[in-house]
Scaffold this active site. Structure first.
Site, PDB file in Angstrom:
ATOM      1  N   HIS A 214      -0.470   0.980  -0.921  1.00  0.00           N
ATOM      2  CA  HIS A 214       0.383  -0.107  -1.152  1.00  0.00           C
ATOM      3  C   HIS A 214       1.820   0.464  -1.381  1.00  0.00           C
ATOM      4  O   HIS A 214       2.221   1.523  -1.036  1.00  0.00           O
ATOM      5  CB  HIS A 214      -0.130  -0.618  -2.568  1.00  0.00           C
ATOM      6  CG  HIS A 214      -1.154  -1.317  -2.145  1.00  0.00           C
ATOM      7  ND1 HIS A 214      -1.218  -2.763  -1.934  1.00  0.00           N
ATOM      8  CD2 HIS A 214      -2.037  -1.350  -3.414  1.00  0.00           C
ATOM      9  CE1 HIS A 214      -2.288  -3.206  -1.449  1.00  0.00           C
ATOM     10  NE2 HIS A 214      -3.343  -2.921  -2.757  1.00  0.00           N
ATOM     11  N   CYS A 249       4.222  -2.069   2.452  1.00  0.00           N
ATOM     12  CA  CYS A 249       5.617  -3.072   1.889  1.00  0.00           C
ATOM     13  C   CYS A 249       6.290  -2.673   2.082  1.00  0.00           C
ATOM     14  O   CYS A 249       6.645  -1.515   0.939  1.00  0.00           O
ATOM     15  CB  CYS A 249       4.936  -3.622   0.917  1.00  0.00           C
ATOM     16  SG  CYS A 249       3.051  -4.609   1.741  1.00  0.00           S
TER      17      CYS A 249
END
Length: 385
Positions: A214, A249
């Site tokens: 992440h 991201c």
């Protein structure tokens, strides 16, 4: 066959060509990539007479095969059409080149091997990082994949496929893969520091550091990778390409998961402020270095700042899929920056249908590049060592 044509006219060519045309033809075949600078200089300097230079030119090109011989015949047609006609060579009108593979054509599922001739050519190219057969034996890469999280909502479905695909690719390129899974931010830092002391770094020609997680990476600032692998902290990697690939991201969205009919999700999280580690550098340290502190890096991130990266539950992230496909298909002839450009090109028409009015798009981001030369991976070469 063009090489047989050259063999038949070798003597007549040596008698009829003049030194000016020989030099022009050498410039032409150098431009075409048939010979390198060393071969050109050898033909001119190691042969005392005009006829010897002409014979050496024919012999050198003929050894390179039919395609190289055809190009020389075409170049002779353009430089001296009268001699071309007197030699009775086939038409020298340039044939239409074969079209480059289109980006939507079938992609290779395995690495296409480079040729020994291509590798030897690049060994003599000063604009290319040196890759020797010994250095390939010492290649090493760090692969960190985070799949499971305490918060079950953050489990990265399909990330195991990314890990499998990337490990397979790196090993096929000759890299020993140091693999870590499900690390905290502190453990990522420890893994990078340990990797910076790997015994193979002294002899390797390059390293890969691949992190897939992440966006927050467990509070590990991505920029710390540079700190631990830079000239000050890892002199074994001085003047060697350090390729960093980040699948995570780079921005903040309302919600951490996007789902569509294609089972596509996003690695959605906020990227930490890079300035968190900036305060550890100072002017005095920089002034004392004889080499740039940060050099020969290139970072390729799965998305641009403020956007998310998408992943398929079954096949893994599109970013990693495209990297594998592009390197399998083009790494035998393209350097790393061109390979990353081709990956980016694949995303030009990429979009994911969501519940919002606009499609959610993704485009990779190549940044913080300090490569001073072209880096070729030479796939398949290590298998022939």
């Amino acid at each position: 066959m063009a090489d047989k044509e050259l063999a038949k006219v070798r003597t007549k060519f040596a008698e009829g060509v003049n030194i000016a045309v020989i030099k022009q033809l050498l410039d032409d075949v150098l431009e075409d990539g048939i010979v390198n600078d060393g071969e050109k200089e050898s033909i001119l300097e190691e042969n005392s007479t005009k006829t010897d230079k002409a014979r050496a030119l024919i012999d050198t090109v003929k050894r390179k095969g039919d395609e190289a011989s055809r190009k020389l015949i075409t170049r002779l047609y353009n430089r001296d059409p009268t001699l071309h006609k007197n030699l009775g060579l086939s038409s020298g009108q340039p044939a239409q080149p074969a079209p480059e593979p289109q980006m939507d054509e079938e992609w290779s599922t395995t690495l296409k091997p480079t040729t020994d001739a291509f590798w030897r050519e690049k060994l003599n190219d000063r604009s290319t990082y040196t890759v020797t057969k010994d250095s390939i034996r010492s290649r090493v890469a760090l692969l960190i994949t985070n799949i499971e999280f305490t918060d079950k909502a953050k489990i990265r479905k399909g990330a195991d496929k990314d890990e499998e695909n990337m490990e397979k690719l790196l090993k096929a390129l000759g890299y020993e893969v140091v693999k870590c899974t499900n690390l905290t931010g502190k453990e990522i830092k420890e893994a990078v520091i340990k990797f910076s002391k790997h015994p193979k770094l002294k002899e390797t020609d390059s390293v890969f550091v691949v992190i897939m997680s992440h966006g927050e990476l467990g509070a590990f600032p991505i920029d710390d990778i540079y700190k631990h692998l830079d000239t000050a902290h890892c002199q074994d990697l001085l003047n060697k390409p350090k390729i960093i690939i980040i699948q995570a991201c780079s921005g903040e969205k309302d919600g951490s998961v996007l789902v569509s009919d294609a089972a596509v999700v996003s690695d959605d999280a906020q990227q930490p402020d890079p300035s968190l580690s900036a305060g550890e550098e100072n002017i005095e340290d920089d002034a004392l270095r004889r080499a740039p502190k940060e050099k020969d890096f290139i970072r390729f991130r799965s998305s641009t700042p403020g956007t998310v990266s998408h992943r398929n539950d079954d096949e893994g992230s599109f970013f990693i899929q495209y990297i594998v496909e592009v390197l399998n298909t083009y790494a035998h002839k393209d350097h790393i920056e061109e390979l990353f450009r081709k990956v980016t090109e694949r995303f030009e028409d990429f979009s994911v249908s969501t519940e919002r009015i606009d499609d959610d798009t993704q485009i990779p981001n190549k940044d913080r590049c300090t490569l001073s030369k072209k880096f070729y991976l030479f796939p398949g070469l290590w298998d022939r060592i």
